[in-house]
Structures are given as C-alpha cells and as structure tokens.
Design an enzyme around this catalytic site. Structure first.
Site, PDB file in Angstrom:
ATOM      1  N   ASP A 506      35.441  43.912  44.475  1.00 23.42           N
ATOM      2  CA  ASP A 506      36.856  43.988  42.986  1.00 23.42           C
ATOM      3  C   ASP A 506      35.642  43.548  41.701  1.00 23.42           C
ATOM      4  O   ASP A 506      35.328  43.161  41.707  1.00 23.42           O
ATOM      5  CB  ASP A 506      37.712  43.308  43.492  1.00 23.42           C
ATOM      6  CG  ASP A 506      38.621  43.192  41.937  1.00 23.42           C
ATOM      7  OD1 ASP A 506      39.164  44.035  41.125  1.00 23.42           O
ATOM      8  OD2 ASP A 506      39.282  42.069  41.485  1.00 23.42           O
ATOM      9  N   ASP A 925      38.733  38.814  44.603  1.00 21.85           N
ATOM     10  CA  ASP A 925      39.568  37.336  44.272  1.00 21.85           C
ATOM     11  C   ASP A 925      40.975  37.194  44.543  1.00 21.85           C
ATOM     12  O   ASP A 925      41.517  36.293  44.170  1.00 21.85           O
ATOM     13  CB  ASP A 925      39.461  37.176  43.560  1.00 21.85           C
ATOM     14  CG  ASP A 925      39.589  37.390  41.945  1.00 21.85           C
ATOM     15  OD1 ASP A 925      39.826  36.204  41.214  1.00 21.85           O
ATOM     16  OD2 ASP A 925      40.053  38.451  41.964  1.00 21.85           O
ATOM     17  N   ASP A 929      43.791  42.189  46.666  1.00 27.73           N
ATOM     18  CA  ASP A 929      42.364  42.861  47.252  1.00 27.73           C
ATOM     19  C   ASP A 929      42.260  42.375  48.669  1.00 27.73           C
ATOM     20  O   ASP A 929      40.802  42.977  49.385  1.00 27.73           O
ATOM     21  CB  ASP A 929      41.356  42.042  46.644  1.00 27.73           C
ATOM     22  CG  ASP A 929      40.939  42.453  45.259  1.00 27.73           C
ATOM     23  OD1 ASP A 929      40.815  43.610  44.695  1.00 27.73           O
ATOM     24  OD2 ASP A 929      40.258  41.139  44.706  1.00 27.73           O
TER      25      ASP A 929
END
Length: 1227
Positions: A506, A925, A929
């Site tokens: 990400d 995080d 995700d």
C-alpha cells in the site's frame, strides 16, 4: 490506510473515481464491504465521515443500502475548551431576521456495512431483537440473550484433554504413530515394550499440551479480571455497582469518565446538555483520536434515578460490523431511529465527558468487539508443504523396506519349513505362511516407524519460537517513534520470509508517514505554493492571550510569508475576503475537538486538535497558523479566533462526507448575520456543483494548480462557499426535518437534501497536503529490487500522486518507459493491453531479449513501468484479460496500480499466486489492506496512524516499511537456511537408524529382532540427537547481518530453493545409505566370530550412530559458540551416560553389555573409524562443490572468513554473484 469512522472531511487515497464499478453492482457491493476507509486503496468507503485531501473517503460506517448516506446528527462536537470560553468576549449572532426559529442540524452517516449489516429498511420482526428498556426480565423472557460474561479461552478443566488431543491429532503423522503404538500392544506384533512404544508420541503430545495449557491459562486469567470489573447499573431506581459478568441486556448503565464500556449500549443521555459523548476506540481498532457519539433529543433530559424510564428498542441481531448499527426506539409514544452514532461499543473508553447513560443492547459474546475477536488466518509454510512431499516418499520407502523384509521372510520360511521345529530361535505359531508374512510386514512397520520423524514436528515448533524471539528482540526493527516492537503473530511461516519474490505494498501510511503537513494553497486563482518552490519561514506560533495565560496550537506549521501577510490584511479587498473565507472553511468544516494541555510553563497552554483523520488535523493546524484558530466547539456553535478577535459561529447544519457525493458541507451563521454554506471535497465532484459561470478564469487556474499539486505528490481538496437567503435556509430546514424523521429510506433522503443545498457553489480555492515518505523507503525499495524481489504498489490515490510518490521512492526512474492503462470498457482494456504487450515485446527484441530487471546490462529501453487504474481492473480481473495483464506485467520492471479497491488489491495478489509458484508478501496499515494481507502467502501489518485492523489480520507486524529489508534479507534468509537444513538433517538421522536396523534384520533370519535396546530406540530421536538440531536451527548463521544487507543478491538463495529441494533430498538419502552401512558393517566385521553378544554390539552401533550424526551436523555449523558446543558434544556425552545407565539396570536386557564391549580395543577403534570412513564421501563432495562451483553464499562466507572484522565490505568492493532471474518472468 483506512481508519474506522473517520470524521467529516478529507478524502482518502483509497477511493476510485465516481464511475468505478457502476457497471457491476454486485462487485461494487463486495468492494464496499471491504473498504473501511481511505488511504491505500479501495472503493469509496461506505458511509464515511471524512475525506482525505486526495478526495477519497477516509472511512466510515456501513450497512447495505448504499455507500453514501448522510444521516442526522445533532452536532459536530461539544467540547468547551477550558479557560477560553469563559474569559473571551465572543461576537454573537442573532438570526431573528430569518423569520423562523433557527435549529442546528447535521447530516451524518447512516449505518451501512455491506459485508455484515442489513439494508436500510424497516427491520423485520423475525430478524429483530426486542429490548425492553430497564426491564431485563421481560427482555430475556422469550429469548434468553447471552450474559455479559466473556470467554476468550479455548479450554475448560474438563474439556482440555479431549479437545487438545483432538486438535493435535489433526496432524496425520500423529495418527500414524498412534496406530503404530496400538499395533505394538498386540502380542503377535510386539517388538518393543508396550510402554516404550508409546513414549515418543506421549512426549510430543505432552510438550504441545503444556504449551497450549500455559497459553490458555493466561487467557483464563484475563477473562477473570475482565468479568469481575465493576459497572454502575440501575437497580431499584439507584445506580449500584455490579460485576460486568452479571449485566443483562435491557439494563440501564451509567459510565463515568475515563471508564471502559462493559457492553454495547445505546445512548440515552450524557453530562453534556446536548447529548454529546466523546469516546476513544483504541481498544477496538487501535485509534487514539476521539470520536463523537450522541444521545437522542427525546431522551436527553430523562433522569433514570428520578423518573421511571420505559420503552422498547427494536434493533438488528448481533453482527460483526463495528461501523454500523440499525434500530428503532419508542419512548413515551415517540418513535425514533438509532444509528451507529447512537451506540458505544464494549471496549471503548469515555473521554472528556463526565458521564454517559445508556441501555445494554448487546452483551458478552454478542458484543461487536467479541464477534470481531478473531486472530490472523492460519497459513502453512511452503517448506512444510514441500516437506510433506518428502514424507510421502519416505513412507513409500518405508513400505518398500517392510515389503522386502516380509517377502524375504516368506522365502526363508519356505526354504526352512522342515527345520522350523528344530530351530531354537523360531517360535512356531498356529498360522500359515501367508499370515506370518502379513504379521512380519506389520512388525517391520513398527520397527522402522521412525523413518517418519515424529520429533521433527516438535523440533520445528521450538525452532520457530526461538526464531520469533530473535526477530521480536531485534533492535534494528524497533520503531522508536511509535515505541512499537516487531511482532510475530504467526509462528508457522517464519521460513517463508526467505523465499519472497513479490512484495505488494500500500502507499499511504505504508510507504508514507500518513502524517499530513499543509504545504500550499490555491486561493481564488492565485498559487501560493512557495511551500515547495521557495524557502519557508517557520510559523511564529500564533497564540491567543486569555487573562494571564497564552494558548497556542500544539503543532507548529510552516507558513508562506506572503500569504500570512495577506491573511492578516482583513476583508477590505476582494482578495482579502476570499482568503478570509478560505481559512474560515478550513477552521470550521470539521469535527476537530480542541483539547487544552499543560506545559512546563504554567502561563502557556497548548491546544491539541483531536480528530479522526490526520488530514483533518493538518488543515485545522494550518488555519490556526494563518490566524484562524479554532478554540472552542460545542454541539451548536464554534468559536474561532480570527486574527486576534474571537468570533462565534452557529453551526446550523452539517452534511458529512459520503462516498456518493465525495464532499461535505457545513452551514454557518456568521457574526454579520449572514448564513453561508461552506463545501469541500474531491475535485471530481466539486467542479460538478461549482457555478462555472462565476469566475471561469479562477476555475481554470485552480484546475491547473490541482494538477500541479497532484504531480508533485500532494493530496488535494477543493473548497467553495455560497451565501443562503432566508427562504433557501427554511426550505433546507424543512426538508432536513422531514428526511431525518423518516423511518424508511432515511439515508437516501438525507443524501438528497445535502445534494440540493450543495449547488451553485462559488469556488474559493484548493489545498495541497503532503504525506511524506517514511524514513528509508527509497533505500528499502532499492535493496528489495537488487535482491530480485519485485515491488508492486497498490493504492487508491490519484494516478498523478501515485506516480510522484513512485519517483520519490525510487520505484520509478526517468529511464523507465511508462505504460498507462486507463480503460473505461472491456474492449478498450483489451485493445490497450494488446498494444502495450506488442510494444513491450518489440522493445525487448531491440535490447536482444534481455530480461527486464535491474541486473540487466542491456539497453535502458528494456525498463518498463506498468501503471493501471482500478476502473480497468474491474474489466480485467476474473476475465480472459487476466492472462494478458499477467504477460504484460512479466515484461515490466515496475507495476503501479492506482485507484484500486480492497478486493481489487486481493485480486491482483491472487492473480500472481495463480499464475506463478512464486511467494508473495503483502504489506499495509489500514482496514482496506486486510484483504490482500490475508490472500498473500505472508502478510505484514504496519502499526501506523490508521488503527490496528491490518496488524490484527497480519502474520507479522512492524512499525515502518523499511523494516521489511532486515525482516526478509536477514531474518528471512536465516530462517529459511536453518529450517531447510534442519528438515534434511532430521530425515537423515532417522533414516540412518532405520537402515541400521534393516541391515541387522538381514542377518537374523528376517525375524525383526533388534540388538539395540528398546529404550535406546526411543531415546535416539528424543534425547540423543534432537537437542543439537534445535539449537543449530535457532542460533546458526551462515552469514552476518552486515554481509546480507550489503549484498542483497544473497537473498536469491532462498528464491532458488538452494537449502531444500528434491536434489538435496536424494543426495542426502544416498549419503544416508552409505553412512548406515558403515555404522553397521565396520563393527560387525570387527567383532565377527568373537564372543561379544548382540547387546554389546547393539550398544556399539547406538554410540557409533549418535557420534556419526552429530559430527555430520557439526560439519554444517558455520558460527560456533558455547551453546553449540554444549548441545552437540553434550549430546554425545549424554548418549554414553544413558547407554551405560541402561545397561547397569539388572532387570533390563543387555545387563552390563556395554562394559564388556568397552574393555576391547576394537570398540574404541570402531568409535574413531566409523565417523571417519562414513564422512569421507560427504567431505569430498563438499570440497569439490565448494571449490569448483561455489554458491553465492559460499563466496560471501569465504570473504567473511578472510577478514573477520568485515572490512572486506567497503565502498567500491565487488563480489561476483549469480544472476538473479526476474521473478516477473513466466515459468
């Protein structure tokens, strides 16, 4: 990077454009259920309360009706800043001229969560839970709801043994050894003593049970403490203390400030006269920022201790959706709806509110927190999967040995059938040759059972625990900023860290800090971007003086000196008025709570702006830096210090951000008796509601500035304003009241009301916020690429922003040719993929077909970067176009996916897993995700600014992205090397023992009698040889940390499976046959035709075998220390002691045999000669292979030995390594 329930403002980089997924509604529903917010990728988070500056939803609560509902909320907050409101003269505003009584209104998110919740419809009676307020007896009369006692433990005192054994016997090998032990209990098949045959399995089961019992005992203690906490419960008209475990659904509970909630409660009233309560959800989702919850107007003034409160709540059944809640409440004949802002969940903590009173709606195991308390998904390592293949081969080999023995026994029986009655060592039974052969086969299985190494499983568990300990204690993976240690949440895939070929990352909060800084602004067509192009002056700590105290913002912000001067100039000019309105919008359009904190100087107080989004905090701090300091917020008004003058603004209405509108608005009553609506949101939707006939030049200039900001990696937001006249406001007010009191389709109606007021907006400008890269990200990505690991970035950010971050992180370079796929239909995607694939292959042909990776010495034309957006992936994933996308990705060095949804992230990871055998790692995080973290072979959660959803779903957790480098290149390499060697060694040592028994069987008429004592057979795998392999598996290091980090190419050993593969397995087995033959035949030849009995010879074979296998292990040890020496040489000494002790027991077979053997010089010659002769082939092979065709590891190891201080690793030093083939290339 999603967080839960973000407050109003600030789009998250996780949302695609408004056209995303419109053609596939069912997929969109799924996408929305996985996206709880902004940052990192995803569909518009359903029902979000905030936006990040990239115009994406940050997060929100979700139910099934729609992704974008506004619903009612009374206020944006109710925190009275201490010391500010009381001593300030504040300009008030009177709205009598509007012709009607003004009311404050807010439109807030409705309960939505496609994944778990129900639709925004009237709750069906059959699917509802009926709760009678303050009447728990009647509430539980028809259906007895669960009590409030919780249980996180797995076992009880009674269930521990049966349930633990049931779980352990899920391993097929354990069932195998259990069957063996049972067979040995039969008289016809008894080979070992009945107790000795059960001992190995019993030891393994006992050790695992002790570990499980210890872990569960800790859970029991935690449960006991939690269940015995005290809460204030209304009993007989008075609030009395009651243990949490005795609380029932329907009871009224009072929660004091700074106390945790004992269960899920629907708010009735709070200490704030407007019914606002502030809660901290850190125990629920890891977020420390305050969130607001509200009691309904109808119940605010009711005091349960003074008047009887009764009513009915009809709510949805318990579900896991912590962001949604749907219910209707009827009190005193009034029916009202309840949403997620009216419920406080168990585990939340009440803050900045003296008390809150509510009714328990979910208790115990049915609370949302408990329904969500699941661990990380169970995964099996690739090495263990490969090991199972070898175990099958060993099982076939075992069957072959048993077949040979039983067949030869049958031949022997036939050949000696006339002599059987006369042979003293043959016990004739009353069954035929066929049954004798069958029983011999089963006896052979029992004798050779340790060919399948039972001790390997417990050894692997212990080694993984030791490896995890050193990973957790690694100081170089400790994040000092967040004081977060590295976490190992899944102990069964440590070795997979050494074989990763793809890293899917990400962006926001993973590559970047997710700590926003206001960098620049475009105000009324003028670009104030000196924050990037010119030197900035530090903010001079704008402050407010109240009596003898000074109040200033906690965070300093850099300011543009020119803009600062203009902001102080007032509203006398048109330019000054636009700047004034711009910063007023930044200060007012939010749910930020100003909290006063003390400093070392008693005369100075700091105002800490608490909000649910780092973007929102950055905007408010920037407004304060330019002289628009928010100093007080209540449910009905806010106070802003505007250039030294405190002004009060009535909050008349607030429509929060939702994923359909992608904007939010606030209606303010200004001190000059005007009413204005301030709007901010994503540029994609804001320009649709901005009046383009007003100031077209300003709009054109602002669009150009937005493109500029996005291109340099800034997150953008567009701000506008419109003045409302009296009739317009009254129409909005009546429409809002009608929508907010509707019981059917309330969210859609409120969204429609918001859209109607957000029209004909005059543009004010745009803001640019920087989300800086984390420390060491460019260097980390470069190291991973040199190691042969491909880094793909999957983000919900704008394409321009993602590309800019790609350059700054060194993911993209100027030499790379960018292939951009932005398709709005399946045919367009197919055409562009085909064109890109043709172009990529042509460029590859021009460079001579060199592989497209960083090790290529060919032309830079081979470097390609694929950039694709989420809309295109809608048409590509799960279709025939997947193959073309994969082939194109194989030709590219870098892949960057923009505007992707959570399930699209998982889809991309799944695509690589299906098309290749390569290992994948996903790192993120936020809640959006979680999907890709769970799909990937290894999931890593970043414990950052976005809560703990990703961490809780991950296999490993770290504080920074850069820690992935030591995690993979150092610990991953060590873990894989150690585990691979340990598995091969376990196969080897057990096979040596089995073949030793097999050779003896050939000389005993295939009767399966053994010269080795049964206790030595049991202790061989448990004590004699097990401890050294465990110690070496935990402590040995083939290379130092410094070498592994300096030469990332060394990581390729794991990708190429150099430490464990079929070739090594078969070479080891051939070596095993030789060594077992040496162990057996040299002592046999030495004592041939002597008077030494079989027991003495058996002791010699036992000792020789133990010495041999331990020396074999010692040959592979790289870094010796005292623990290694103790384990290896101590095991040999322990074996001698045990053999002597066993032979010293008169009741056991072979009494005093070893002492007879040791008195002969041949014994000691054999002890020396057997290891020497047995090791010669292995030594020769190692010498030839390492001297004439050394591996990268061997080269680096020799270089380390050359200079023990590591000085060979210096700038400019070159060590030739094996070429790393691109993991993107199709197999």
């Amino acid at each position: 990077m999603a967080s839960s329930n973000r407050p109003l403002l600030i789009p998250s980089p996780k949302t695609p454009s408004s056209i995303d997924f419109t053609s596939i509604p069912t997929l969109a529903e799924l996408m929305k259920s996985g996206s709880h917010g902004g940052g990192g990728g995803g569909m518009a988070a359903p029902s979000v309360s905030g936006m990040d500056s990239n115009n994406h939803p940050v997060d929100g609560s979700v139910h099934t009706e729609s992704t974008a509902r506004s619903s009612s909320r009374r206020s944006a907050g109710s925190y009275h800043s201490r010391g500010l409101a009381a001593h300030s003269s504040v300009r008030d505003v009177n709205f009598g001229d509007l012709g009607s009584r003004i009311q404050r209104h807010e439109s807030r998110r409705a309960p939505e969560f496609e994944g778990y919740g129900t639709s925004q419809k009237e709750i069906d009676d059959d699917d509802a839970r009926w709760i009678y307020i303050n009447d728990p007896v009647k509430t539980n009369q028809k259906y007895e709801f669960t009590g409030n006692s919780i249980r996180t433990s797995k076992y009880s005192f009674i269930s521990f043994i049966p349930r633990n054994l049931f779980e352990q016997f899920h391993r097929i090998a354990y069932i195998y050894f259990l069957v063996i032990a049972i067979l040995n209990q039969l008289p016809q098949l008894a080979v070992f003593g009945r107790g000795a045959s059960i001992l190995p399995l019993a030891i393994v089961l006992f050790v695992s049970a002790i570990k499980d019992a210890y872990e569960d005992l800790r859970r029991h203690r935690g449960d006991r403490i939690e269940n015995n906490r005290l809460a204030l419960v209304l009993v007989n008209g008075k609030f009395q203390e009651k243990k949490w475990k005795y609380i029932q659904v329907g009871e009224i509970i009072k929660v004091p400030s700074n106390q945790s909630l004992p269960c899920d409660i629907a708010l009735l009233s709070t200490s704030d006269p407007t019914g606002v309560a502030y809660v901290q959800t850190i125990n629920l989702d890891g977020e420390s920022n305050l969130k607001t919850r509200y009691a309904k107007q109808e119940t605010l003034m009711k005091n349960p201790e003074k008047e009887n409160i009764s009513g009915i709540i009809k709510c949805e059944k318990p579900n896991r959706n912590i962001y949604g809640f749907q219910a209707n409440m009827e009190i005193d004949g009034k029916k009202m709806s309840l949403g997620p802002s009216n419920i406080i969940l168990r585990g939340c903590e009440l803050k900045n509110t003296e008390w809150a009173i509510g009714v328990a709606v979910y208790a115990g195991q049915e609370t949302k927190a408990m329904l969500n308390s699941s661990g990380a998904p169970s995964k099996r390592s690739r090495l263990e999967t490969q090991m199972n293949r070898e175990i099958i081969l060993l099982s076939l080999f075992l069957i072959a040995l048993c077949t040979v023995v039983s067949a030869l026994f049958g031949v022997w029986l036939v050949n000696h059938k006339d002599q059987l009655n006369d042979l003293p060592y043959y016990l004739k039974e009353n069954y035929g040759v066929g049954l004798a052969i069958f029983f011999t086969f089963l006896m052979a299985v029992i004798v050779f059972q340790i060919m399948i190494p039972i001790s390997l499983y417990i050894s692997m568990e212990l080694v993984r625990v030791g490896q995890a300990y050193f990973m957790v204690e690694d100081g170089q993976m400790y994040d000092e900023a967040s004081h977060a240690r590295f976490q190992c949440r899944a102990l069964n895939i440590n070795e997979d860290l050494g074989q990763i070929k793809y890293v899917f990352s990400d962006k926001t909060g993973t590559l970047t800090e997710n700590k926003m800084e206001f960098e620049c602004a475009s105000i009324y067509g003028v670009d104030y971007s000196t924050g990037i192009s010119r030197k900035l002056s530090d903010q001079a700590s704008y402050s407010v003086r109240v009596d003898d105290q000074i109040f200033r913002p906690k965070m300093k912000v850099k300011v543009d000196t020119e803009l600062e001067v203009l902001a102080k100039g007032g509203t006398g000019t048109n330019e000054g008025e636009q700047i004034h309105n711009f910063f007023l919008a930044l200060a007012a359009c939010n749910t930020i709570v100003p909290i006063v904190t003390d400093t070392d100087d008693p005369t100075v107080k700091l105002i800490d702006y608490q909000g649910e989004s780092p973007d929102e905090q950055a905007l408010v701090y920037s407004a304060a830096a330019y002289g628009f300091m928010l100093i007080e917020r209540t449910s009905g008004h806010i106070v802003i210090d505007v250039q030294g003058e405190k002004q009060r603004f009535d909050v008349l209405g607030l429509h929060e951000f939702d994923s359909d509108r992608k904007r939010m608005s606030v209606i303010l009553g200004l001190p000059d008796k005007t009413v204005k609506v301030f709007v901010k949101g994503a540029d994609t939707t804001m320009f649709g509601v901005i009046n383009s006939s007003l100031n077209p030049d300003v709009i054109t200039a602002t669009k150009a500035h937005l493109h500029k900001y996005s291109s340099i990696g800034l997150r953008t937001l567009v701000i506008g304003v419109r003045e409302l006249n009296g009739p317009e406001f009254e129409r909005w007010q009546s429409s809002y009241e009608a929508a907010s009191t509707s019981l059917m389709g309330r969210a859609a109606k409120l969204r429609h009301v918001a859209s109607n007021i957000e029209k004909n907006i005059q543009i004010l400008g745009a803001s640019g916020i920087e989300d800086k890269l984390q420390e060491g990200v460019p260097e980390a990505i470069e190291s991973l690429r040199v190691a042969g690991i491909k880094v793909w970035v999957l983000t919900g950010d704008k394409q321009e922003t993602a590309i800019s971050i790609g350059y700054s992180s060194k993911l993209l370079t100027n030499e790379m040719k960018q292939i951009v796929i932005n398709g709005s239909s399946k045919d367009m995607c197919r055409r562009r993929l085909q064109e890109a694939l043709t172009m990529a292959r042509n460029r590859k042909a021009m460079t001579g077909g060199a592989p497209n990776n960083d090790e290529t010495s060919g032309d830079d034309l081979s470097l390609l970067a694929l950039i694709i957006d989420g809309t295109s992936l809608v048409y590509i994933l799960d279709s025939e176009l997947e193959k073309e996308l994969f082939l194109l990705a194989c030709e590219c060095t870098v892949v960057l996916c923009c505007r992707v949804a959570p399930l699209q992230k998982a889809g991309v990871v799944s695509l690589i897993k299906r098309k290749t055998d390569d290992m994948t790692l996903a790192i993120g995080d936020g809640a959006n995700d979680v999907s890709m973290i769970q799909v990937a072979d290894v999931g890593v959660g970043i414990s950052g600014q976005e809560g703990r959803q990703a961490v809780m779903a991950s296999d490993f957790a770290a504080g920074q992205f850069r820690f992935v480098v030591p995690l993979l290149l150092v610990h991953g390499h060590w873990n894989y090397q150690r585990m691979g060697n340990m598995i091969l060694y376990n196969f080897y040592r057990n096979a040596v023992w089995v073949l030793l028994l097999f050779w003896y069987t050939l000389y005993t008429a295939y009767t399966l009698t053994t010269a080795v004592t049964e206790w030595s057979s049991v202790l061989y795998s448990v004590i004699y040889t097990s401890i050294p392999t465990i110690v070496v598996g935990i402590l040995d290091k083939d290379l130092s940390r410094r070498t592994l980090l300096s030469y990332p190419q060394l990581y390729g050993a794991g990708q190429r499976e150099e430490c464990y593969n079929s070739k090594l397995f078969w070479v080891t087995m051939v070596d095993t046959v030789w060594q077992s033959a040496v162990v057996f035949f040299i002592p046999l030849a030495a004592y041939w035709k002597t008077t030494v009995d079989a027991s003495a010879l058996g002791d010699l074979w036992t000792l020789a075998a133990v010495v041999m296998v331990n020396l074999h292990l010692a040959m592979d040890v790289i870094r010796w220390n005292w623990i290694m020496h103790t384990a290896i040489w101590g095991s040999i000494v322990a074996t001698f002691i045990c053999v002597i002790a066993i032979d010293a027991i008169p009741v056991l077979p072979g009494y005093w045999a070893v002492f007879h053997a040791m008195g002969n010089s041949a014994f000691w010659l054999c002890m020396i000669g057997v290891p020497v002769v047995g090791m010669i082939p292995r030594f020769v092979v190692k010498y030839v292979s390492q001297y004439y065709c050394p591996s990268d590891i061997q080269i680096a190891r020799e270089a380390e030995k050359y200079n023990e201080d590591g000085s060979w690793i210096r700038e400019g030093s070159v060590v030739e390594m094996s070429r790393i083939s691109s993991p993107l290339l199709a197999r």
